[in-house]
Motif scaffolding. Sequence first.
Motif, PDB file in Angstrom:
ATOM      1  N   THR A  90      -9.445  -5.302  -4.386  1.00 47.67           N
ATOM      2  CA  THR A  90      -9.082  -4.565  -3.196  1.00 47.67           C
ATOM      3  C   THR A  90      -7.647  -4.951  -2.839  1.00 47.67           C
ATOM      4  O   THR A  90      -6.884  -5.415  -3.664  1.00 47.67           O
ATOM      5  N   GLY A  91      -7.252  -4.746  -1.593  1.00 47.44           N
ATOM      6  CA  GLY A  91      -5.876  -5.068  -1.226  1.00 47.44           C
ATOM      7  C   GLY A  91      -5.679  -4.886   0.261  1.00 47.44           C
ATOM      8  O   GLY A  91      -6.624  -5.064   1.030  1.00 47.44           O
ATOM      9  N   GLY A  92      -4.527  -4.459   0.531  1.00 50.58           N
ATOM     10  CA  GLY A  92      -3.565  -3.484   0.056  1.00 50.58           C
ATOM     11  C   GLY A  92      -4.245  -2.444  -0.837  1.00 50.58           C
ATOM     12  O   GLY A  92      -5.447  -2.291  -0.808  1.00 50.58           O
ATOM     13  N   CYS A 150       0.834  -1.197   0.000  1.00 53.08           N
ATOM     14  CA  CYS A 150       0.000   0.000   0.000  1.00 53.08           C
ATOM     15  C   CYS A 150       0.869   1.248   0.000  1.00 53.08           C
ATOM     16  O   CYS A 150       2.009   1.222   0.474  1.00 53.08           O
ATOM     17  N   GLY A 180      -9.767  -6.645   3.129  1.00 53.68           N
ATOM     18  CA  GLY A 180     -10.794  -5.813   3.772  1.00 53.68           C
ATOM     19  C   GLY A 180     -12.183  -6.404   3.831  1.00 53.68           C
ATOM     20  O   GLY A 180     -12.567  -7.280   3.127  1.00 53.68           O
ATOM     21  N   SER A 216     -11.926   5.029   0.527  1.00 54.48           N
ATOM     22  CA  SER A 216     -11.816   5.037   1.989  1.00 54.48           C
ATOM     23  C   SER A 216     -11.344   6.410   2.436  1.00 54.48           C
ATOM     24  O   SER A 216     -10.344   6.922   1.933  1.00 54.48           O
ATOM     25  N   MET A 274     -13.239  -2.893  13.540  1.00 50.99           N
ATOM     26  CA  MET A 274     -13.136  -4.332  13.862  1.00 50.99           C
ATOM     27  C   MET A 274     -11.762  -4.680  14.440  1.00 50.99           C
ATOM     28  O   MET A 274     -10.758  -4.111  14.011  1.00 50.99           O
ATOM     29  N   SER A 317      -5.068  -6.036   5.126  1.00 49.00           N
ATOM     30  CA  SER A 317      -4.500  -5.746   3.801  1.00 49.00           C
ATOM     31  C   SER A 317      -4.170  -7.032   3.050  1.00 49.00           C
ATOM     32  O   SER A 317      -4.089  -7.040   1.826  1.00 49.00           O
TER      33      SER A 317
HETATM   34  C1  LIG Z   1      -7.890  -2.953   3.853  1.00 52.96           C
HETATM   35  S1  LIG Z   1      -8.471  -1.617   2.863  1.00 52.96           S
HETATM   36  C2  LIG Z   1      -8.010  -2.146   1.235  1.00 52.96           C
HETATM   37  C3  LIG Z   1      -8.400  -1.223   0.108  1.00 52.96           C
HETATM   38  C4  LIG Z   1      -7.809   0.159   0.074  1.00 52.96           C
HETATM   39  N1  LIG Z   1      -6.444   0.220   0.416  1.00 52.96           N
HETATM   40  C5  LIG Z   1      -8.640   1.101   0.925  1.00 52.96           C
HETATM   41  O1  LIG Z   1      -8.158   1.540   1.972  1.00 52.96           O
HETATM   42  O2  LIG Z   1      -9.766   1.350   0.513  1.00 52.96           O
HETATM   43  C6  LIG Z   1     -10.239  -1.882   2.771  1.00 52.96           C
HETATM   44  C7  LIG Z   1     -11.050  -1.242   3.830  1.00 52.96           C
HETATM   45  O3  LIG Z   1     -10.825  -1.890   5.053  1.00 52.96           O
HETATM   46  C8  LIG Z   1     -11.081  -0.972   6.079  1.00 52.96           C
HETATM   47  N2  LIG Z   1     -10.492  -1.444   7.311  1.00 52.96           N
HETATM   48  C9  LIG Z   1      -9.191  -1.763   7.541  1.00 52.96           C
HETATM   49  N3  LIG Z   1      -9.024  -2.178   8.821  1.00 52.96           N
HETATM   50  C10 LIG Z   1     -10.246  -2.109   9.409  1.00 52.96           C
HETATM   51  C11 LIG Z   1     -10.737  -2.398  10.713  1.00 52.96           C
HETATM   52  N4  LIG Z   1      -9.944  -2.832  11.676  1.00 52.96           N
HETATM   53  N5  LIG Z   1     -12.060  -2.238  10.961  1.00 52.96           N
HETATM   54  C12 LIG Z   1     -12.885  -1.793   9.987  1.00 52.96           C
HETATM   55  N6  LIG Z   1     -12.489  -1.512   8.740  1.00 52.96           N
HETATM   56  C13 LIG Z   1     -11.191  -1.657   8.449  1.00 52.96           C
HETATM   57  C14 LIG Z   1     -10.411   0.279   5.527  1.00 52.96           C
HETATM   58  O4  LIG Z   1     -10.826   1.452   6.155  1.00 52.96           O
HETATM   59  C15 LIG Z   1     -10.826   0.250   4.077  1.00 52.96           C
HETATM   60  O5  LIG Z   1     -12.040   0.936   3.897  1.00 52.96           O
END
Ligand SMILES: C[S@@+](CC[C@H](N)C(=O)[O-])C[C@H]1O[C@@H](n2cnc3c(N)ncnc32)[C@H](O)[C@@H]1O
Length: 326
Positions: free
Chosen positions: A65-67, A20, A326, A118, A189, A322
């Motif tokens: 999605t990813g990363g 990322c 997600g 995001s 979460m 990541s």
């Molecule tokens: C892991 S990211 C991957 C895609 C991209 N990098 C992004 O941020 O949109 C996907 C989503 O997971 C959410 N996310 C990551 N950790 C989280 C958590 N502990 N609880 C809730 N949502 C989470 C992020 O805010 C994001 O909207």
Amino acid sequence: MLDTYNRKINYLRISVTDRCNLRCRYCMPEEGITKLEHDEILSLEDIVRLVRVGAGIGIRKIRLTGGEPLIRRHITQLIAGIREIPEIDDIAITTNGVLFCSMAEELKAAGLDRVNFSLDTMVAEKFEFITRRDHRTEVKKAIFKALELGLDPVKINTVAIKGFNDDEILAFAKLAYDFPLHIRFIEFMPIGDLLFWSQDRMISSEQIKERIEQRYELTPTKLSKGSGPAVYFKLSGGQGTIGFITPMSHKFCSECNRLRLTAEGKLRGCLYDKREIDLKAALESKSSDEDLKKLFIQAISLKPSEHHMNEGWGKDNLRKMSQIGG
Ligand SMILES: C[S@@+](CC[C@H](N)C(=O)[O-])C[C@H]1O[C@@H](n2cnc3c(N)ncnc32)[C@H](O)[C@@H]1O
Ligand SMILES: Nc1nc2c(ncn2[C@@H]2O[C@H](COP(=O)(O)OP(=O)(O)OP(=O)(O)O)[C@@H](O)[C@H]2O)c(=O)[nH]1
Ligand code: SF4
Ligand code: SF4
């Protein structure tokens, strides 16, 4: 295809990279996470093949999605390859938006239907704190670029974190009032190595809804696209909607329609279940499409009835957000 609990599985979320260009405090440490080498992740050709196999067992919707999906090289080629599969009727990405503006037209031309961004805060200093990078302006431009291009609906994911962005709830609601944007508050979460998560940082969607209702009238609604987990409300007189994703306060597992493919080619039945099927190994041992199909069916049969995040408070999940996508 139906799973053991009679849920229709038609949605595949694909993590195209574990890397990322941001370092959100709840998701990654400053040094990043695994940094898989190129030969450890699925090739674009393999991903397209797996989507075709998935389509054969009922997958209709794909999310990249990813990363950060937009840092994967040749992502537009991947979208174009998936677009050629006639059964797939929805191709979406979830992105932090940093690179979106420079790629937007290309992504749309390749066949991207829509995008979820995001954005946890609209305040410059807070953005830099939570993501450890200074890219807020690019993300803001990206959101309006997506609207301009008609990538409808444009959704925004906002992880609700007490003491960090709960003072911006009404500002986010105003954004959905003023523009045709769908702001989804996600309950925080306990996933990964709990870098920033703590129980007292969680806010329930109910609390957020109450705050918004002090200013706006909310009425239940549905969006035309996206059979994801959010529950939506129209803001009376406004253009967009507010959505709530409630994995902690109201599990939506009984309606779960998804599988997840990690960047390393492991197929998972659940965000919070360690069991995985190694599709990359199957591809390397020259499995036929029929064999791969059986592995998809096996992953579906492993889907749990629900998650148990509130029991171990996240201590039981090996992979980070990541890596799983997600
Ligand atoms: C892991 S990211 C991957 C895609 C991209 N990098 C992004 O941020 O949109 C996907 C989503 O997971 C959410 N996310 C990551 N950790 C989280 C958590 N502990 N609880 C809730 N949502 C989470 C992020 O805010 C994001 O909207
Ligand atoms: N517990 C849990 N959380 C999920 C699941 N799917 C999505 N989420 C959460 O919701 C966030 C937003 O998901 P998105 O990547 O935007 O996808 P989506 O909500 O399915 O998208 P739409 O198709 O547009 O509704 C994720 O980052 C997770 O935090 C799920 O199956 N289980
Ligand atoms: S939430 Fe998305 S943007 Fe933030 S560090 Fe994780 S993968 Fe990157
Ligand atoms: S936690 Fe697991 S079972 Fe529940 S909705 Fe998410 S992926 Fe599905």
